[in-house]
Motif scaffolding. Structure first.
Motif, mmCIF file in Angstrom:
data_model
loop_
_atom_site.group_PDB
_atom_site.id
_atom_site.type_symbol
_atom_site.label_atom_id
_atom_site.label_comp_id
_atom_site.label_asym_id
_atom_site.label_seq_id
_atom_site.Cartn_x
_atom_site.Cartn_y
_atom_site.Cartn_z
ATOM 1 N N LEU B 112 73.946 20.070 1.355
ATOM 2 C CA LEU B 112 73.570 21.521 1.973
ATOM 3 C C LEU B 112 74.526 21.632 3.462
ATOM 4 N N VAL B 113 74.759 20.507 3.857
ATOM 5 C CA VAL B 113 75.656 20.981 4.930
ATOM 6 C C VAL B 113 76.916 20.774 4.414
ATOM 7 N N ASN B 114 77.803 20.396 3.870
ATOM 8 C CA ASN B 114 78.851 19.936 2.815
ATOM 9 C C ASN B 114 78.798 21.746 2.484
ATOM 10 N N VAL B 115 78.042 22.287 1.493
ATOM 11 C CA VAL B 115 78.022 23.543 1.567
ATOM 12 C C VAL B 115 78.581 24.352 2.524
ATOM 13 N N LEU B 116 78.324 24.169 3.533
ATOM 14 C CA LEU B 116 77.727 25.013 5.104
ATOM 15 C C LEU B 116 79.366 25.085 5.334
ATOM 16 N N ARG B 117 80.392 23.600 5.701
ATOM 17 C CA ARG B 117 81.206 23.392 5.978
ATOM 18 C C ARG B 117 82.176 23.624 5.347
ATOM 19 N N ILE B 118 82.439 24.323 3.916
ATOM 20 C CA ILE B 118 83.155 24.170 3.007
ATOM 21 C C ILE B 118 83.194 26.283 3.229
ATOM 22 N N VAL B 119 82.166 26.653 3.427
ATOM 23 C CA VAL B 119 82.074 27.880 3.561
ATOM 24 C C VAL B 119 82.477 28.732 4.547
ATOM 25 N N LEU B 120 82.902 28.301 5.886
ATOM 26 C CA LEU B 120 83.221 27.894 7.253
ATOM 27 C C LEU B 120 84.325 27.846 6.830
ATOM 28 N N ALA B 121 84.481 27.106 5.942
ATOM 29 C CA ALA B 121 86.228 26.579 6.081
ATOM 30 C C ALA B 121 86.593 27.793 5.254
ATOM 31 N N ILE B 122 86.333 27.907 4.515
ATOM 32 C CA ILE B 122 86.972 29.282 3.446
ATOM 33 C C ILE B 122 87.054 30.611 4.611
ATOM 34 N N TRP B 123 86.082 30.754 5.399
ATOM 35 C CA TRP B 123 85.969 31.862 6.073
ATOM 36 C C TRP B 123 86.767 31.821 7.521
ATOM 37 N N LEU B 124 86.706 30.409 7.809
ATOM 38 C CA LEU B 124 88.518 30.403 8.970
ATOM 39 C C LEU B 124 89.874 30.584 8.185
ATOM 40 N N ALA B 125 90.091 29.611 7.063
ATOM 41 C CA ALA B 125 90.839 30.366 6.024
ATOM 42 C C ALA B 125 91.248 31.731 6.213
ATOM 43 N N SER B 126 90.964 31.886 5.753
ATOM 44 C CA SER B 126 90.754 33.592 5.737
ATOM 45 C C SER B 126 91.064 35.140 6.773
ATOM 46 N N ALA B 127 90.564 34.253 7.355
ATOM 47 C CA ALA B 127 90.564 34.598 9.047
ATOM 48 C C ALA B 127 91.667 34.581 9.845
ATOM 49 N N ASN B 128 92.762 33.435 10.000
ATOM 50 C CA ASN B 128 93.312 33.101 10.420
ATOM 51 C C ASN B 128 93.630 33.010 11.978
ATOM 52 N N VAL B 129 92.549 32.310 12.160
ATOM 53 C CA VAL B 129 92.196 32.130 13.793
ATOM 54 C C VAL B 129 92.999 30.994 14.556
ATOM 55 N N GLY B 130 94.118 30.590 13.966
ATOM 56 C CA GLY B 130 95.220 28.963 14.298
ATOM 57 C C GLY B 130 96.620 29.716 14.790
ATOM 58 N N SER B 131 95.888 29.418 15.692
ATOM 59 C CA SER B 131 98.231 29.672 16.665
ATOM 60 C C SER B 131 98.150 28.326 17.806
ATOM 61 N N GLY B 132 99.443 28.437 17.637
ATOM 62 C CA GLY B 132 99.698 27.767 18.664
ATOM 63 C C GLY B 132 98.780 26.503 18.739
ATOM 64 N N TRP B 133 98.883 25.714 19.869
ATOM 65 C CA TRP B 133 98.448 24.014 19.616
ATOM 66 C C TRP B 133 97.549 24.208 18.044
ATOM 67 N N TRP B 134 96.751 24.934 18.227
ATOM 68 C CA TRP B 134 95.598 25.223 16.608
ATOM 69 C C TRP B 134 96.063 25.540 16.169
ATOM 70 N N THR B 135 96.525 24.818 15.103
ATOM 71 C CA THR B 135 97.269 24.753 13.333
ATOM 72 C C THR B 135 95.511 24.900 12.632
ATOM 73 N N ALA B 136 96.117 25.618 12.094
ATOM 74 C CA ALA B 136 94.595 25.567 10.729
ATOM 75 C C ALA B 136 94.726 24.717 10.333
ATOM 76 N N ALA B 137 95.128 22.956 10.779
ATOM 77 C CA ALA B 137 94.732 21.703 9.920
ATOM 78 C C ALA B 137 93.600 21.080 11.294
ATOM 79 N N ARG B 138 93.918 21.767 12.497
ATOM 80 C CA ARG B 138 93.267 20.921 13.793
ATOM 81 C C ARG B 138 92.170 21.885 13.513
ATOM 82 N N ILE B 139 91.460 23.082 13.823
ATOM 83 C CA ILE B 139 90.444 24.097 13.270
ATOM 84 C C ILE B 139 89.897 23.788 12.173
ATOM 85 N N HIS B 140 90.478 22.919 11.462
ATOM 86 C CA HIS B 140 89.700 22.550 10.335
ATOM 87 C C HIS B 140 88.801 21.822 10.604
#
Lengths: 68, 175
Positions: B112-140
């Motif tokens: 269950l926790v992994n499903v939540l983490r993956i669903v959030l990761a998919i959403w964050l990847a599609s939302a393109n929230v990274g910028s500057g030091w906060w790269t996509a990898a660091r946000i992940h």
């Protein structure tokens, strides 16, 4: 306030220890984690984020509950 | 501490060690026992199919997202198993029921926790929230730590509550 945060940390001790053990302790123990920059960054995130979460969550609950 | 409790905790420790060994040498095909329910639930949550690709994992072509070996949540399950076992043992659990409940709880929590983490990761990847030091990898990475640690906190509460419910009442206590 300090006592409240200290109580929150005591309550979260088991999850905190288990998380540190699996996310930092095991990679260090089996040597898979060479002491390189990405691993050090990972360690910094892992060590700092959970205590921050505990403190912030506690403060939010304290603020909602109001003075006693 | 009773003998059956010590034996149960030793068995849980052995299971944690076995899981770690299995995970370190397993191919993605060997991890279907945890990847399959995770992939199915993520597919339901996101509304897009995840297909099994041999040697890779469960792939969503729509989201270009792969649930691979390192996404399996086995490390979370190992941490959850140890924590749940100790929590239930401290509350009086023992024997086969302590081992069984710890394994079941940690497995369900890991999925269950992994499903939540993956669903959030998919959403964050599609939302393109990274910028500057906060790269996509660091946000992940940050998202993974928050979800996994939060999951352990919730699991600890659930285990303690279950232990309280299951604890036998002293004879003569009012019901």
């Amino acid at each position: 306030m300090k006592a409240s945060i200290a109580r929150a940390f005591r309550g979260a001790a088991a999850p905190l220890l288990c998380y540190y053990a699996i996310a930092v302790g095991v990679p260090l123990a089996n040597g898979a984690a060479a002491r390189n920059a990405p691993f050090l960054e990972h360690v910094c995130f892992v060590l700092l984020v959970p205590p921050f979460l505990i403190a912030v969550t506690r403060l939010r609950f304290s603020a909602k509950a109001g003075p006693r | 501490m009773t003998g059956s409790r010590v034996v149960a905790l030793a068995l849980i420790g052995l299971a944690m060690w076995g899981l770690k060994r299995h995970y370190s040498t397993a191919e993605v095909e060997d991890l279907r026992w945890i990847l399959w329910p995770t992939g199915r639930l993520v597919a339901v949550a996101t509304g897009s199919p995840f297909e099994f690709e041999r040697g890779a994992g469960f792939l969503s072509r729509q989201h270009l997202f792969l649930i691979e070996k390192s996404c399996a949540g086995v490390n979370f399950m190992i941490a959850a198993l140890g924590m749940t076992g100790v929590a239930l043992a401290r509350a009086g659990g023992r024997g086969a029921s302590l081992v069984g409940r710890s394994v079941a709880l940690s497995y369900v929590a890991a999925v269950l926790v992994n499903v939540l983490r993956i669903v959030l990761a998919i959403w964050l990847a599609s939302a393109n929230v990274g910028s500057g030091w906060w790269t996509a990898a660091r946000i992940h990475r940050l998202e993974g730590i928050v979800v996994y640690f939060g999951g352990l906190l919730v699991l600890d509460l659930v285990a303690r509550r279950l232990a309280r419910v299951a604890r036998p009442r002293p004879s003569g206590a009012a019901s």
